[in-house]
Design an enzyme around this catalytic site. Structure first.
Site, PDB file in Angstrom:
ATOM      1  N   GLU A   1      15.192  -1.326   2.524  1.00 40.72           N
ATOM      2  CA  GLU A   1      16.371  -0.768   3.217  1.00 40.72           C
ATOM      3  C   GLU A   1      17.083  -1.846   4.037  1.00 40.72           C
ATOM      4  O   GLU A   1      18.183  -1.637   4.526  1.00 40.72           O
ATOM      5  CB  GLU A   1      15.928   0.319   4.220  1.00 40.72           C
ATOM      6  CG  GLU A   1      15.364   1.559   3.589  1.00 40.72           C
ATOM      7  CD  GLU A   1      14.619   2.401   4.648  1.00 40.72           C
ATOM      8  OE1 GLU A   1      14.735   2.121   5.861  1.00 40.72           O
ATOM      9  OE2 GLU A   1      13.902   3.327   4.231  1.00 40.72           O
TER      10      GLU A   1
ATOM     11  N   ASP B   1      -2.878  -6.974   7.867  1.00 41.23           N
ATOM     12  CA  ASP B   1      -4.305  -7.172   8.117  1.00 41.23           C
ATOM     13  C   ASP B   1      -5.142  -6.169   7.306  1.00 41.23           C
ATOM     14  O   ASP B   1      -4.774  -4.998   7.184  1.00 41.23           O
ATOM     15  CB  ASP B   1      -4.544  -6.946   9.617  1.00 41.23           C
ATOM     16  CG  ASP B   1      -5.927  -7.371  10.066  1.00 41.23           C
ATOM     17  OD1 ASP B   1      -6.258  -8.554   9.903  1.00 41.23           O
ATOM     18  OD2 ASP B   1      -6.666  -6.520  10.601  1.00 41.23           O
TER      19      ASP B   1
HETATM   20  C1  NOJ Z   1      -8.776  -9.838   9.600  1.00 41.70           C
HETATM   21  C2  NOJ Z   1      -8.288 -10.743  10.686  1.00 41.70           C
HETATM   22  O1  NOJ Z   1      -7.801 -11.916  10.113  1.00 41.70           O
HETATM   23  C3  NOJ Z   1      -9.463 -10.964  11.602  1.00 41.70           C
HETATM   24  O2  NOJ Z   1      -9.227 -11.989  12.526  1.00 41.70           O
HETATM   25  C4  NOJ Z   1      -9.785  -9.667  12.277  1.00 41.70           C
HETATM   26  O3  NOJ Z   1     -10.941  -9.820  13.074  1.00 41.70           O
HETATM   27  C5  NOJ Z   1     -10.059  -8.568  11.245  1.00 41.70           C
HETATM   28  N1  NOJ Z   1      -9.110  -8.557  10.180  1.00 41.70           N
HETATM   29  C6  NOJ Z   1     -10.015  -7.218  11.899  1.00 41.70           C
HETATM   30  O4  NOJ Z   1      -8.700  -6.892  12.233  1.00 41.70           O
END
Ligand code: NOJ
Length: 560
Positions: free
Chosen positions: A277, A227
């Protein structure tokens, strides 16, 4: 630590190294051509009956995904979380949120997926934690300057008494990106105030995440979707930044002090070594919302991540010239670093492509649409275009992402009552932006049942539109011409003709038509708005009905 496979930075040697990687037998790794299905756990299938999907629900329904013909499932976050941002606010990275089940439920899901030949990718959220994470609670209880505060981005404010935030950054969800704590310091949160950003210059944070990677790798996951993979490192000195007025969350053409800083790449080189790893090809897939594919390709240099989402492709209009350009640029940019291109049209953050591709005017990423949005497209026409877009996407070489429900042709849910909305974007903008709830509504599995088979009790955390009965999986199963059967046949043909590992050559075509060859398949995508002549050939698949010798507007055909 010494690098196992140091990446030569000298340009000529680097090109040679990339070329030799591309030619080596290692280039048949599964992720180079896989079709990856995104499960949004809270909306996929609910076994417990509380109206929120869960891991047992996923396990029960995995066979339908194997039958669909995808290779991999990626699960959006299921780790312990107060769910302020639907699980993208993690309080414990090493456990399952009770809402979704237990670690044992996770193991059962993973085993069942592996039995069915499906790989499993977990979502990892390293830019920020939840404010309920023990580290953040410790930071709040500790004094300014303490080691506890140093794990996050605490700063003194500006102004005479520190009453102003340390800089002018805005949260991606709207409102200021800083919140003040009682002792007067401020902490940074690029997203909601309940999602404090970690300080990735702190070695303790880095070591913690190596441990988290190992925890899930030991349990058997095949990789991670990372993310905000472009946001972990912020520019030195945290300089002010004002995005251009018409900018989406990526910012404008100018560098953004919180996106794409050079330092993030060192983190993924480190993680690459952790994954190496482990047996099998474990992968990192980056969510790096950068404006161009050339920039995104920097996340998938040979010693970093394996895949990165192709957001410029997702953001393209339904326009032949634009699509051809982004396809060429993607193949070139990813290929230049020895990585496969990826392709994606929908996910849990954007308006479903059955609606988005037909909107009169694009709404900026993340703003969403709702009952007051003007000129909403006709649902049937939107679906026709979406099917054509998918039929084009699944013909392209590389790895493709499918978001749950698109195989049913689901449109964006528009009429969600204000009081049912849950996206923090909606609250942080006082309802000015609808946010992303419309693409997150629980799936319809059966025509019957109060929640269309999503949950036995009929509960559903977001209301499903009544019209979704006609999209239910059991209404489409085995029905010739249904969107579900279209996806099934495209995925089977994609495998049979090895399109994922093929290459694109363009064929001469009329204006507004994309004509290309991948292996022994010819693909005609009619984006022109008018019917065009159907070339000779055996029809392998078509996104819509063909009109005699014509390909109607918004239709894609595969010919053998
Ligand atoms: C991207 C994620 O896909 C989204 O759903 C989220 O709100 C933001 N990052 C924050 O983590």
């Amino acid at each position: 630590m010494t690098r196992m496979h140091p990446a030569p930075r000298n340009c000529k040697r680097f090109q040679f190294w990339v070329a030799s990687r591309m030619l080596s037998p290692m280039t048949n790794e599964w992720w180079r051509s896989a079709v990856i299905y995104q499960i949004y756990p809270r909306s996929f299938a609910d076994a417990s009956g509380d109206g929120v999907g869960d891991l047992a629900g996923i396990t029960n329904r995995l066979d339908s995904l194997a039958h669909l013909g995808v290779d991999v499932v990626w699960l959006s976050p299921f780790m312990t979380s107060p769910q302020k941002d639907a699980g993208y606010d993690v309080a414990d990275y090493r456990d399952v949120d009770p809402l979704f089940g237990t670690l044992e439920d996770f193991d059962a899901m993973l085993n069942r997926a592996h039995e069915l030949g499906l790989k499993v990718i977990a979502d990892l959220v390293p830019n920020h934690s939840s404010d309920q994470h023990p580290w953040f609670q410790e930071a709040l209880a500790a004094a300014p300057g303490s080691v506890e505060r140093a794990r996050y981005m605490f700063r003194e404010g500006r102004g005479e008494t520190g009453e102003l935030p340390p800089n002018n950054w805005e949260s991606i969800f709207g409102g200021p990106a800083w919140t003040r704590v009682p002792d007067g310091q401020w902490y940074l949160h690029l997203f909601d105030s309940s999602q404090p950003d970690f300080d990735w210059s702190n070695e303790e944070v880095r070591e913690e995440f190596r441990g988290i990677l190992r925890f899930w790798l030991d349990r058997g996951v095949d990789g991670f979707r990372v993310d905000v993979a472009h946001g972990l490192v912020k520019a030195e000195g945290l300089p002010d930044y004002t995005p251009p007025a018409d900018a989406d969350s990526m910012g404008g053409a100018e560098p953004v002090p919180y996106w794409g800083q050079d330092g993030v790449h060192e983190i993924y080189r480190d993680w690459h070594k952790v994954l190496a790893e482990y047996e099998g090809d474990r992968v990192l897939c980056g969510e790096a919302w950068m404006p161009t594919v050339a920039e995104i390709a920097n996340w998938v240099r040979p010693d970093e991540m394996h895949q990165s989402f192709n957001f410029p492709y997702l953001s393209s209009d339904w326009d032949a010239a634009e699509l051809r350009t982004v396809i060429d640029e993607s193949i070139e940019a990813f290929g230049s670093v020895g990585a496969p291109s990826t392709w994606v049209l929908s996910n849990h953050d954007v308006i479903r492509h059955a609606t988005r591709l037909s909107l009169d005017e694009g709404t900026p990423q993340g703003h969403g649409i709702g009952p007051k949005t003007p000129n909403l497209p006709d649902e049937a026409a939107g679906l026709g275009r979406a099917r054509a877009a998918t039929t084009l996407m699944l013909a392209l070489p590389g790895s493709a992402y499918v978001y749950q429900g698109e195989e049913l042709g689901l449109p964006e849910a528009i009429d969600i009552p204000d009081e049912a909305r849950q996206d923090p974007t909606w609250f942080r903008t006082n309802g000015e932006r609808y946010g992303r709830d419309g693409c997150r509504v629980p799936l319809p599995w059966s025509v019957d049942g109060d929640s269309f088979g999503f949950s036995e009790t009929g509960a559903s955390w977001l209301p499903q539109p009544a019209s979704w009965a006609s999209y239910a999986r059991d209404a489409q199963d085995g029905v010739e011409g249904s969107t579900l059967e279209l996806y099934r046949s495209l995925l089977a043909l994609r495998k049979e003709h090895a399109l994922g590992t093929g290459s694109v050559s363009w064929l001469p075509s009329e204006d507004g038509v994309l004509a290309l060859r991948n292996g022994d398949v010819t693909i005609i995508a009619n984006v022109s708005g008018e019917p065009v002549a159907l070339p000779e050939g055996r029809i392998l698949a078509a996104s819509g009905e063909l009109d005699g010798g014509l390909v109607p507007a918004d239709t894609t055909v595969w010919l053998g």
